[in-house]
Design an enzyme around this catalytic site. Sequence first.
Site, PDB file in Angstrom:
ATOM      1  N   GLU A  60       0.817  -1.220   0.000  1.00 47.73           N
ATOM      2  CA  GLU A  60       0.000   0.000   0.000  1.00 47.73           C
ATOM      3  C   GLU A  60       0.843   1.260   0.000  1.00 47.73           C
ATOM      4  O   GLU A  60       0.466   2.279  -0.593  1.00 47.73           O
ATOM      5  CB  GLU A  60      -0.956  -0.009   1.196  1.00 47.73           C
ATOM      6  CG  GLU A  60      -2.115  -0.997   1.060  1.00 47.73           C
ATOM      7  CD  GLU A  60      -1.716  -2.439   1.294  1.00 47.73           C
ATOM      8  OE1 GLU A  60      -2.476  -3.344   0.880  1.00 47.73           O
ATOM      9  OE2 GLU A  60      -0.627  -2.669   1.893  1.00 47.73           O
ATOM     10  N   HIS A 129     -10.966  -6.442   8.055  1.00 45.35           N
ATOM     11  CA  HIS A 129     -11.678  -6.144   6.812  1.00 45.35           C
ATOM     12  C   HIS A 129     -12.940  -5.319   7.065  1.00 45.35           C
ATOM     13  O   HIS A 129     -13.840  -5.291   6.227  1.00 45.35           O
ATOM     14  CB  HIS A 129     -12.092  -7.438   6.096  1.00 45.35           C
ATOM     15  CG  HIS A 129     -10.958  -8.320   5.701  1.00 45.35           C
ATOM     16  ND1 HIS A 129     -10.328  -9.158   6.589  1.00 45.35           N
ATOM     17  CD2 HIS A 129     -10.331  -8.489   4.506  1.00 45.35           C
ATOM     18  CE1 HIS A 129      -9.361  -9.819   5.969  1.00 45.35           C
ATOM     19  NE2 HIS A 129      -9.351  -9.428   4.697  1.00 45.35           N
TER      20      HIS A 129
END
Length: 339
Positions: A60, A129
Amino acid sequence: MPSMSMIQALNNAMDLKMKDDPTVTAFGEDVGYFGGVFGVTKGLQEKYGSERVFDAPINEGAIVAMAMGMAVNGMRPVAEIQFADYVFPGFDQILSELSRIRYRSANQYTAPVTIRTPCGGGIYGGQTHSMSPEAFFTHIPGLVVMMPSNPYDAKGLLTSAIESDDPVIFFEPKRLYNGPFFGDPGQPSSSWSSHAKGDVPEDLYSVPIGKAETVRAGQELTVIAYGTMVHVALAAAEELGVDADILDLRTLIPYDVEAVTTSVQKTGRCMVLHEAPRTSGFGAELISQIQEDCFYSLEAPIVRVTGWDTPYPHAHEWSYFPGKSRVMKAMKTLMEAPQ
């Protein structure tokens, strides 16, 4: 006017912007060939080629850094972080570089980067998540932060994000992607939302940055929400029969202070509603601003309804969410508060 899910509306916005502007690109983990883990970029690589729609490694920090490098060299990248929980390895790039480049360069460079990321729970994704981390990003000067609640706004806001010369963190509530549930667990299927799809114009259009939407006009109390919680507020107000003025912020930074102030001064009672944990959530900022601007109009203490201050529960996520019953209870408390 076609009916679209939020996934379809977001895909359509990127499709039209890529057709309209050759500097727009889309990339991220599984974004290219696979079309994204939720299918938001499905078909775009086939249409625009692997140089404009492509996969990135599981890194990321590199995704954000690459997007910034592309942006300062004249492109408008749309980078996807696969889940909002995954953004933190790239947080330093967002905070230290992306948000500051316009100011550090005395406006020599801009950073027209859009970072899309699914947020919130509703899919039993567990602690890694399911986060709603919007408050982290509203504290960083130089960023725009958005979270739509319906397909029409999703397309229009994403268009505005891509066209913006400032970096945008674009949160997409997963519960709104296809067919969300807004009631309480164990209730019949009639509690499922009728807003899974919505009318969305085929042509390119934008929703202005920093403008809230009054999704339900009322006189008795104000509810300020965004994302999934807009629908929870609507469901609670309808069942309780409260004449609630419900505001969908749509953009969190910059948010529509005037709309918030006008509504609270009209109703005299206010609830702030979000899925993220209570302590230091974005609702605290809203409450502080309302206290400063509307103190003499308030007829009761401002109420917060939020997620719990606990690590995200996997098996019990529907107890974690601010559901319809919790919101109705808070509305009753507000309405019964002595003047």
